[in-house]
Design an enzyme around this catalytic site. Structure first.
Site, PDB file in Angstrom:
ATOM      1  N   CYS A  13      -0.641 -40.128   2.464  1.00 19.15           N
ATOM      2  CA  CYS A  13       0.010 -39.222   1.521  1.00 19.15           C
ATOM      3  C   CYS A  13      -0.029 -37.815   2.097  1.00 19.15           C
ATOM      4  CB  CYS A  13      -0.708 -39.272   0.174  1.00 19.15           C
ATOM      5  SG  CYS A  13      -0.269 -37.919  -0.942  1.00 19.15           S
ATOM      6  N   CYS A  16      -2.108 -35.484   0.147  1.00 15.96           N
ATOM      7  CA  CYS A  16      -3.529 -35.700   0.421  1.00 15.96           C
ATOM      8  C   CYS A  16      -3.930 -34.994   1.712  1.00 15.96           C
ATOM      9  CB  CYS A  16      -3.822 -37.189   0.548  1.00 15.96           C
ATOM     10  SG  CYS A  16      -3.492 -38.110  -0.968  1.00 15.96           S
ATOM     11  N   ASP A 433      10.213 -10.817  33.150  1.00 19.07           N
ATOM     12  CA  ASP A 433       9.726 -10.438  34.468  1.00 19.07           C
ATOM     13  C   ASP A 433      10.914 -10.590  35.436  1.00 19.07           C
ATOM     14  OD1 ASP A 433       7.892  -9.893  36.582  1.00 19.07           O
ATOM     15  OD2 ASP A 433       7.825 -12.039  37.012  1.00 19.07           O
ATOM     16  N   ASP A 623       7.132 -15.836  35.258  1.00 16.54           N
ATOM     17  CA  ASP A 623       6.882 -17.014  36.090  1.00 16.54           C
ATOM     18  C   ASP A 623       5.406 -17.260  36.334  1.00 16.54           C
ATOM     19  OD1 ASP A 623       6.310 -14.953  37.821  1.00 16.54           O
ATOM     20  OD2 ASP A 623       7.178 -15.950  39.569  1.00 16.54           O
ATOM     21  N   ASP A 627       1.300 -12.560  35.239  1.00 12.99           N
ATOM     22  CA  ASP A 627       1.939 -12.422  33.931  1.00 12.99           C
ATOM     23  C   ASP A 627       1.061 -12.863  32.768  1.00 12.99           C
ATOM     24  OD1 ASP A 627       4.293 -11.340  34.857  1.00 12.99           O
ATOM     25  OD2 ASP A 627       5.276 -13.274  35.123  1.00 12.99           O
TER      26      ASP A 627
END
Length: 728
Positions: A13, A16, A433, A623, A627
């Site tokens: 459920c 639930c 970037d 990439d 980063d």
């Protein structure tokens, strides 16, 4: 912070599931808990050490649900699992540690038991339908005792269609819990007691059929996601000293040599050493066109080999392979819920007690005020209760995210959670970037202009020696230009100056610097006026050479930028550590109007924070080279490709195709997702409100209330399931 995962057996459920999640989150020793109803899993992050966590969590679940068993497992679906202290064991067809309830985690199925349950459900449903038909026929055909036969038919329909939900409901009622099973049990039993046998039979039969269809729809979506596991082969053909051996893929180590036969799926990330073949990468990237594999080509696990035979060197172990990353990203995405899912969880917990209270008022207050008899208003109250179940919303919203994330993976977009899908759908500012994202990431050295007192060959050699340990694309280009850098000797004390460049020493003590203009300025090295180079090399504070590097924009980036502008992305910016002139040239060539050059990693983070401060949902695409900080700081950090583990770890989303053209498609897809979710919530609430009002005033029969429950739920589930097959 320790993370534990559990299977919630017998959880059937969605309401639930919401109760269980709320209850577990209330524990003071738990930092965060999420319940994934689609996969019936509970993930718990512990804030404090609790040696009795398993038992305590079971007690918490028992306090709000009936019959749900908490079973712990570790790691991936196929990893070691514990149940009551037992670790995974070899199986002989039986399961001694979990009484046969371990299909998913142990990797074997109890098909016999499942078939028995399915057969029993089918048989009892057919009997209930037949009995109900007899009851209806007897009601309209005049013969002796036809009323008794009609009532008997309806009672049989109630018993055969509703016995299981009634048993669950009675257990819940005995523990003073009102869940969906309890509401249905009350409605069926009370209708029969009041002599409304037809209403009781309709509730039982319609609910049984609706639940079956609903389970089928959810299971179909679940199987579509589970099909991802097929992209990860279990075995590999490994060349060993004793000859070729078929080995479990998780036992193969990086550096070993594997044979990939024609039309086999690639088991592990690898580099081709011999052979040539066309490779189908669509399972990972969504790209339909094959790629050519030859010596030196990098292949990812999950790709499909074509007609050729390949020999390859393994580069990643099984756990860190591309296929494993994809499966992990998609299957664990339910841990990060979007605002819509969180709203639904809170809504279900508050909503149910309110409607139960209103139903009691409808049953008691009007008769006491002399507005009618108790029988009439009890029937209205029962109809009100049946219609009130919130399952349509509680199931369809998580299912929409579940299906959407699975659908996105089919065109090469991997998402770590519904919250990130939600953020990308409303993103109005996107930063990119440059190197490896907007451009090919394969820069080439065009020229090295020697400084006074140096030759270009000397400058190239010093630069290559300094960059020998760097993985930056510019460093790779410099090393390729200089030739066989592995033979360079006489250099020592290598160090990387984050965001600036690199430094080392020659054996005679001379200090070599290689990097951008900022590095030269920092160490007082004068660089020539005029056209700026992308990198410089200096020896003992004197410029040895100016290095000119070019990097072509990726094909299709210009049209991708145009598509995002059409989608209403208001601010598109390129952030790069390159010089101004090079950045300007690339930005103009692809149609990006705003750019910032000569940025350190921390400057990129500051730029993203400034965008966010203006109230815009912000995405950053990179990439992975330097980063990770900015990927983590954006509302949605998007990594390009599956190559950088650090980027994937920091990112919220991965473009596994390494192709920006999938980004506009992802934005459209997740906007469609949010549209479907908003429609489902509005539709379910509108229908329920109409039926609840009609029920309160006596204008809605009980079968209409069943439709407002399971019927609306089926419509919402079907609508959400569309997302598993994304639009082209």
């Amino acid at each position: 912070m320790e993370k534990i995962k559990y299977t919630l057996e017998n959880l059937d459920c969605a309401g639930c599931a919401a109760k269980a999640e709320a209850a577990v989150n209330n524990a003071t020793w738990i930092e965060k808990a999420t319940v994934d109803f689609m996969n019936k899993r509970l993930t718990v992050h512990l804030s404090d050490i609790n040696p009795n966590a398993d038992e305590d969590i079971q007690k918490i679940i028992d306090s709000v649900l009936v019959g749900v068993k908490v079973v712990q497992y570790e790691g991936d679906d196929t990893a070691e699992r514990k149940s009551g202290g037992h670790k995974e064991h070899e199986h002989d067809g039986s399961c001694h540690c979990c009484d046969g309830e371990c299909e998913e985690e142990h990797g074997h199925s109890h098909e016999h038991g499942e078939t028995e349950n399915s057969t029993l459900m089918l048989v009892t449903t057919i009997i209930a339908l037949a009995a109900g038909a007899v009851g209806i026929a007897a009601q309209f055909i005049d013969f002796p005792a036809h009323e008794i036969v009609s009532a008997a038919g309806y009672i049989c329909a109630i018993v055969f269609a509703g016995y299981d939900v009634a048993l669950k409901g009675i257990k819940s009622i005995l523990k003073f819990r009102l869940d969906e099973s309890a509401l249905m049990a009350i409605a069926m039993v009370a209708a029969a007691i009041l002599g409304e046998f037809f209403e009781g039979a309709m509730v039982a039969v319609l609910y049984r059929i609706g639940e079956w269809l609903e389970d089928k729809a959810v299971d179909n979506s679940r199987r579509s996601i589970e099909a991802l596991a097929e992209i990860r082969p279990d075995t590999a053909n490994v060349k060993r000293s004793t000859g070729m051996a078929v080995v479990r893929a998780e036992e193969v180590e990086p550096g070993e040599t594997i044979l990939i036969r024609p039309h086999e799926r690639i088991p592990l990330d690898c580099i081709v050493t011999e052979g040539a073949s066309d490779i189908d990468s669509s399972a990972l990237t969504g790209e339909s066109l094959p790629i050519t594999a030859e010596p030196g080509s990098e292949l990812l696990s999950g790709m499909m080999n074509g007609d050729g035979s390949l020999t390859a060197r393994v580069t990643n172990n099984y756990e860190n392979s591309a296929a494993a990353r994809i499966i992990s990203l998609v299957t664990e995405s339910a841990e990060n819920k979007g605002n819509a899912e969180k709203f639904v969880t809170r809504f279900a917990v508050v909503y149910t007690p309110i409607v139960v209270g209103l139903a009691l008022l409808i049953a008691v207050v009007p008769p006491l005020l002399g507005m009618g008899g108790f029988r009439e208003f009890i029937l209205r109250s029962l109809t009100f209760l049946v219609a009130s179940c919130p399952c349509a919303i509680v199931i369809s919203v998580p299912l929409a995210f579940f299906s959407s994330i699975g659908g996105a993976s089919k065109f090469g977009v991997l998402v770590k959670g519904g919250n990130f899908a939600e953020q990308l759908a409303k993103a109005r500012a996107i930063a990119f970037d440059k190197t490896g994202t907007v451009t090919e990431g394969k820069p080439e050295v065009n020229d090295i202009a020697a400084g006074e007192g140096f030759t270009s060959e000397e400058a190239a050699q010093m630069a290559a020696a300094a960059e020998i340990n760097s993985i930056h694309p510019y460093a790779q280009a410099i090393k390729e230009y200089a030739g066989a850098v592995s033979d360079i000797t006489g250099y020592r004390n290598y160090s990387e100056l984050a965001g600036h460049g690199v430094m080392c020493e020659k054996s005679d003590g001379s200090v070599i610097l290689c990097g951008g203009g900022k590095l030269m300025k920092k160490y007082g090295v004068e660089i020539p006026n005029g056209k700026k180079a992308q990198a410089y090399v200096a020896c003992d504070g004197k410029l040895a050479g100016s290095i000119f590097i070019s990097d072509s924009p990726k094909a299709g980036v210009q049209s991708t930028i145009a598509d995002m502008k059409k989608l209403g992305v208001d601010e598109i910016t390129m952030l790069t550590g390159d010089g101004y002139e090079n950045a300007e040239q690339v930005a103009q060539s692809v149609g990006i109007e705003k750019f910032r050059a000569e940025m350190l990693p921390e400057n990129k983070v500051e730029a993203i924070e400034e965008m966010k401060s203006r109230g815009m949902a912000t995405a950053f695409v990179g990439d992975g080279i330097n980063d990770a900080p900015v990927l983590a700081s954006a509302d949605v950090g998007i990594a390009m490709g599956l190559g950088s583990g650090a980027a994937i770890e920091a990112a919220d989303m991965v473009l596994s195709s390494n192709n920006l053209s999938t980004l506009p498609r992802a934005i459209k897809h997740f906007r469609q997702t949010m549209g479907i979710i908003r429609f489902n919530i509005a539709f379910a609430l509108a229908v329920k409100a109409a039926v609840l009002i009609a029920a309160a005033f006596g204008y809605a029969p009980m079968w209409a209330a069943v439709f407002a429950d399971v019927g609306v739920c089926l419509i919402c589930v079907a609508n959400a399931s569309r997302l598993i097959e994304p639009k082209k």
